[in-house]
Design a protein around this motif. Structure first.
Motif, PDB file in Angstrom:
ATOM      1  N   THR A 129      35.151  37.657  30.687  1.00  0.00           N
ATOM      2  CA  THR A 129      34.173  37.241  31.697  1.00  0.00           C
ATOM      3  C   THR A 129      34.198  38.239  32.857  1.00  0.00           C
ATOM      4  O   THR A 129      35.269  38.665  33.295  1.00  0.00           O
ATOM      5  N   TRP A 188      32.743  38.879  36.742  1.00  0.00           N
ATOM      6  CA  TRP A 188      32.053  38.407  37.937  1.00  0.00           C
ATOM      7  C   TRP A 188      31.402  39.599  38.634  1.00  0.00           C
ATOM      8  O   TRP A 188      32.059  40.620  38.884  1.00  0.00           O
ATOM      9  N   GLU A 189      30.096  39.455  38.914  1.00  0.00           N
ATOM     10  CA  GLU A 189      29.364  40.536  39.584  1.00  0.00           C
ATOM     11  C   GLU A 189      28.352  39.915  40.555  1.00  0.00           C
ATOM     12  O   GLU A 189      28.183  38.703  40.583  1.00  0.00           O
ATOM     13  N   LYS A 195      24.916  38.725  42.373  1.00  0.00           N
ATOM     14  CA  LYS A 195      23.649  38.119  41.968  1.00  0.00           C
ATOM     15  C   LYS A 195      22.580  38.548  42.970  1.00  0.00           C
ATOM     16  O   LYS A 195      22.670  38.233  44.163  1.00  0.00           O
ATOM     17  N   SER A 210      30.518  46.998  39.876  1.00  0.00           N
ATOM     18  CA  SER A 210      30.452  46.252  38.607  1.00  0.00           C
ATOM     19  C   SER A 210      29.800  47.079  37.507  1.00  0.00           C
ATOM     20  O   SER A 210      30.133  46.917  36.327  1.00  0.00           O
ATOM     21  N   SER A 229      28.570  37.585  31.735  1.00  0.00           N
ATOM     22  CA  SER A 229      28.439  37.862  33.166  1.00  0.00           C
ATOM     23  C   SER A 229      28.382  36.577  33.982  1.00  0.00           C
ATOM     24  O   SER A 229      27.726  35.616  33.589  1.00  0.00           O
ATOM     25  N   GLN A 230      29.078  36.565  35.094  1.00  0.00           N
ATOM     26  CA  GLN A 230      29.063  35.430  36.034  1.00  0.00           C
ATOM     27  C   GLN A 230      28.541  35.936  37.364  1.00  0.00           C
ATOM     28  O   GLN A 230      29.306  36.462  38.172  1.00  0.00           O
ATOM     29  N   VAL A 271      27.528  36.002  41.163  1.00  0.00           N
ATOM     30  CA  VAL A 271      27.898  35.214  42.362  1.00  0.00           C
ATOM     31  C   VAL A 271      27.239  35.828  43.595  1.00  0.00           C
ATOM     32  O   VAL A 271      26.941  37.025  43.619  1.00  0.00           O
ATOM     33  N   ILE A 276      35.137  33.206  44.127  1.00  0.00           N
ATOM     34  CA  ILE A 276      36.019  34.229  43.526  1.00  0.00           C
ATOM     35  C   ILE A 276      37.436  34.190  44.117  1.00  0.00           C
ATOM     36  O   ILE A 276      38.247  35.083  43.867  1.00  0.00           O
ATOM     37  N   SER A 287      40.677  34.937  42.226  1.00  0.00           N
ATOM     38  CA  SER A 287      41.102  36.302  41.884  1.00  0.00           C
ATOM     39  C   SER A 287      42.122  36.846  42.879  1.00  0.00           C
ATOM     40  O   SER A 287      42.758  37.874  42.629  1.00  0.00           O
ATOM     41  N   VAL A 336      33.837  41.613  44.085  1.00  0.00           N
ATOM     42  CA  VAL A 336      33.666  41.824  42.648  1.00  0.00           C
ATOM     43  C   VAL A 336      33.679  43.339  42.424  1.00  0.00           C
ATOM     44  O   VAL A 336      33.513  44.088  43.383  1.00  0.00           O
ATOM     45  N   ARG A 390      41.163  42.488  39.247  1.00  0.00           N
ATOM     46  CA  ARG A 390      40.075  42.778  40.180  1.00  0.00           C
ATOM     47  C   ARG A 390      40.133  44.243  40.633  1.00  0.00           C
ATOM     48  O   ARG A 390      41.168  44.881  40.489  1.00  0.00           O
TER      49      ARG A 390
END
Lengths: 227, 227
Positions: free
Chosen positions: A3, A5-6, A8, A19, A35-36, A38, A46, A49, A54, A65
């Motif tokens: 997974t 996290w990037e 949005k 990312s 992809s998640q 945020v 996040i 982490s 991200v 990270r």
């Protein structure tokens, strides 16, 4: 499954520059990921982490990270897959280039595109983004926009050397792309998603190289929402 | 025995920047060599090479010119010795860095030290050197000297990123020096031989790295005539 996290952005845009380094590295290693997205302002999402930025990658139980740490993790954990660095010397040079690019190219590119990017972040990030980037810039976004031509010229002067590099060989890393290419590409992909301006002149060696990068992995980086 | 043609300066100074890349590469490979100093203006002395510039290396019957071509030759011919590039990706990144450094750092450093260097070339090269470098600079040597503080500041801004790189790892190429280090080092060694000014602030990461470079191979680069 890994997974990622990037950030949005508006209308499905995934604009996090760092990312993109991670996504290209995952593709290079042939690893599937989910992809998640945020918000930049949503630090709670996040907090698991241990950091505030991200990309973050979760691979089974392992959370990593920072794009550079993730690249090293992927290289070591998936050592049997295509190499990102090609050994210790290549890893050292990639880390040097990574630090150099963030201090030099990123600092030159940011003021050129930041006002355009502001219009493409998620509305929930408007206030946070403005505060954050006006801090980096030491000016308002509107001032940055009004001085764009001057900033673009300064960036262009620094890019001349990269035009020469990519005239001489097809990729930053030689005959085939590797992590050094993903570092440089992440900047232009960020610009491509953030801004309708094209910061690379058509037909130049840098433009042709970017075209090759956009074709990789079945057009993975080409086929995304852009400005 | 390998023979190396390089530039002859005043009082035994060997100031050719590109030849320093080759000398460090020869040391890295553990190869003995004999130096043949020539005047910059004496093109007849190096006509056998097919080119007009040093460094030139003769290894048995084989003559190779251009510091990058020489590095590739040494890497391939002496593949069993310590590697300069560490494989294809490292070679690609080194070539990219080589092109970048010559277009960017060299162009920033030259106007800072060129007037000092002029005083240290062989008297036989005075007129040739002035013509050549005033062409590169698009100004007289005296004008360059009078604007030195401004040029030094511009160079310093570009070196900030390298301070950050060398704060993070001991060498450009990671834990141990390789060709990427010799590229960067050649610029500072050139400055050290050309000019009494110190262009690196004492105690900084760049200064400490240069110290490590000067210690290599029994102080090979330290123990030479300097400004």
């Amino acid at each position: 499954m890994i997974t990622l996290w990037e950030l949005k952005g508006k209308d499905g845009r995934r604009y996090s520059m760092f990312s993109w380094r991670t996504k290209m590295a995952l593709k290079h290693k042939g690893l599937d990921f989910e992809s998640q997205p945020v918000l930049m302002s949503d630090k709670a999402a996040i907090a698991f982490s241990g950091g505030k930025t991200v990309p973050i990658v979760r691979d089974g139980e392992r959370v990593v990270r920072d794009s550079w740490q993730i690249a090293e993790y992927l290289e070591d954990r998936y050592a049997d897959r295509p190499s990102l660095f090609g050994g210790a010397i290549g890893r050292g040079m990639a880390q040097a280039f990574n630090t150099w690019a963030d201090r030099t190219l990123l600092a030159l590119l940011m003021p050129v595109i930041v006002a355009d990017l502001y219009e493409r972040v998620d509305p929930g990030d408007d206030a946070y983004f403005r505060r954050q980037f006006e801090g980096f810039l030491q000016s308002t976004l509107e001032e940055a926009r009004s001085r764009r031509a001057e900033f673009a010229k300064r960036l262009d002067r620094q890019l001349e050397a990269w035009q020469a590099v990519l005239k001489r060989q097809p990729f930053v890393c030689g005959a085939a792309p590797a992590y050094g290419d993903y570092i440089l590409f992440s900047l232009f992909q960020w610009a491509r998603i953030a801004s309708p301006q094209d910061i690379i002149a058509a037909g130049t060696p840098l433009d042709q190289w970017r075209g090759r990068m956009l074709e990789l992995y079945d057009g993975f980086a080409r086929n995304v929402p852009t400005a």
